[in-house]
Write a protein that holds these residues in place. Structure first.
Motif, mmCIF file in Angstrom:
data_model
loop_
_atom_site.group_PDB
_atom_site.id
_atom_site.type_symbol
_atom_site.label_atom_id
_atom_site.label_comp_id
_atom_site.label_asym_id
_atom_site.label_seq_id
_atom_site.Cartn_x
_atom_site.Cartn_y
_atom_site.Cartn_z
ATOM 1 N N TYR A 16 36.901 38.938 39.604
ATOM 2 C CA TYR A 16 35.552 39.494 39.597
ATOM 3 C C TYR A 16 35.208 40.258 40.876
ATOM 4 C CZ TYR A 16 33.652 36.158 42.944
ATOM 5 O OH TYR A 16 33.380 35.476 44.094
ATOM 6 N N ASP A 17 35.651 39.752 42.028
ATOM 7 C CA ASP A 17 35.246 40.335 43.301
ATOM 8 C C ASP A 17 35.876 41.703 43.540
ATOM 9 O OD1 ASP A 17 33.686 40.042 45.658
ATOM 10 O OD2 ASP A 17 35.539 39.755 46.794
ATOM 11 N N LYS A 18 36.971 41.972 42.829
ATOM 12 C CA LYS A 18 37.640 43.265 42.963
ATOM 13 C C LYS A 18 37.731 43.962 41.610
ATOM 14 C CE LYS A 18 40.414 41.946 47.005
ATOM 15 N NZ LYS A 18 39.957 40.549 47.138
ATOM 16 N N MET A 36 39.959 47.089 40.618
ATOM 17 C CA MET A 36 40.989 46.827 39.637
ATOM 18 C C MET A 36 40.979 47.880 38.535
ATOM 19 S SD MET A 36 41.224 43.614 36.981
ATOM 20 C CE MET A 36 39.972 44.310 35.879
ATOM 21 N N ASN A 37 39.787 48.185 38.008
ATOM 22 C CA ASN A 37 39.677 49.193 36.953
ATOM 23 C C ASN A 37 40.143 50.557 37.433
ATOM 24 O OD1 ASN A 37 38.729 47.442 35.009
ATOM 25 N ND2 ASN A 37 36.579 47.831 35.470
ATOM 26 N N LEU A 42 46.104 42.579 44.619
ATOM 27 C CA LEU A 42 44.653 42.454 44.739
ATOM 28 C C LEU A 42 44.197 41.005 44.882
ATOM 29 C CD1 LEU A 42 43.238 44.981 42.112
ATOM 30 C CD2 LEU A 42 42.985 45.108 44.581
ATOM 31 N N THR A 43 44.804 40.119 44.108
ATOM 32 C CA THR A 43 44.280 38.759 44.007
ATOM 33 C C THR A 43 45.303 37.680 44.326
ATOM 34 O OG1 THR A 43 44.859 38.507 41.663
ATOM 35 C CG2 THR A 43 42.730 39.545 42.169
ATOM 36 N N TYR A 76 47.006 39.189 35.346
ATOM 37 C CA TYR A 76 47.184 40.561 34.880
ATOM 38 C C TYR A 76 48.205 40.644 33.756
ATOM 39 C CZ TYR A 76 44.139 41.951 38.606
ATOM 40 O OH TYR A 76 43.039 42.089 39.398
ATOM 41 N N HIS A 77 49.119 39.682 33.684
ATOM 42 C CA HIS A 77 49.994 39.591 32.514
ATOM 43 C C HIS A 77 49.150 39.337 31.267
ATOM 44 C CE1 HIS A 77 54.023 39.981 34.088
ATOM 45 N NE2 HIS A 77 53.770 39.101 35.043
ATOM 46 N N TYR A 78 48.083 38.528 31.419
ATOM 47 C CA TYR A 78 47.180 38.308 30.287
ATOM 48 C C TYR A 78 46.544 39.617 29.841
ATOM 49 C CZ TYR A 78 42.825 37.932 27.887
ATOM 50 O OH TYR A 78 41.818 38.177 26.995
#
Length: 235
Positions: free
Chosen positions: A20-22, A26-27, A182-183, A189-191
């Protein structure tokens, strides 16, 4: 239509608690910044009238709500709904100067709003994260006014053949690396990659909209099918 990955206990919450914070960064990185153009395309196709009400489901940090207000000369009103409290807090902080935004925690499958309440319903990159697509579409139909419009922006597995190999290589190799950078959690991110691969084709989503009661269903393929934009009307 129940979704397998999304019904794993705590999976979605865990993913978005970590990103959420990034989320906006991320997008930008995952789409090479093109998600901003896709969202502008949605608002352009909507062509919103003044003094109308929008419900923006899975609102994230409020990109679409912001665009909607800017395109209605700030005469519209937006209810921003997201299941993640931290994401909502980030959006409230980010868009604190926008007074026509209301933020609420909630879910697409059961919206805490009366029937026939909104002129527009949008959901961008959130339909594939719902636990039940059919329930989500029926709820969207319920809260829209007669003559109201539904618009959905979503990643799809409908990539044009010339780009499919390149796209899949980028998704499988680069997106988890971006997530790890990022996290520190490539697994989240695989999800995201797998949820896109399992999502129904655009033509099937169009059929589901018809089954939910919508009329005038139309589909636009954006960026060679990487993303689909669905439009439908509440009759």
């Amino acid at each position: 239509m129940r979704q397998y990955l999304q019904n794993k206990k705590g999976l979605i919450q865990n993913v978005f608690d970590k990103v959420y914070d990034k989320y906006d960064l991320m997008n930008d990185l995952m789409s090479l910044g093109i998600h901003r153009l896709w969202k502008k395309n949605l608002i352009s196709w909507m062509a919103p009238s003044l003094k109308k009400k929008l419900i923006d489901m899975a609102c994230g940090t409020g990109d679409l709500g912001k665009l909607f207000l800017e395109n209605t000369n700030f005469t519209g009103k937006v209810l921003c709904i997201d299941p993640n409290s931290r994401m909502l807090k980030k959006g409230i902080e980010r868009l604190s100067k926008y007074k026509n935004l209301t933020w609420k925690k909630g879910y697409a499958e059961k919206i805490l709003a009366p029937d026939n309440s909104f002129d527009y319903y949008t959901i961008s990159f959130g339909l594939r994260n719902t636990k039940n697509i059919n329930k989500s579409l029926k709820e969207a139909y319920r809260v829209l006014k007669p003559g109201g419009r539904f618009l959905c922006l979503e990643f799809t597995p409908d990539i044009a053949p010339p780009l499919r190999g390149l796209y899949e290589a980028y998704s499988l190799r680069m997106i988890p690396k971006i997530g790890d950078w990022l996290t520190g959690d490539a697994g989240a991110y695989h999800y995201l990659v797998e949820s896109i691969r399992r999502f129904p084709h655009a033509t099937h989503v169009a059929k589901l909209l018809g089954k939910a009661g919508f009329a005038g269903v139309r589909v636009k393929a954006l960026s060679a099918g990487v993303v689909s934009l669905h439009s439908a009307w509440r009759v």
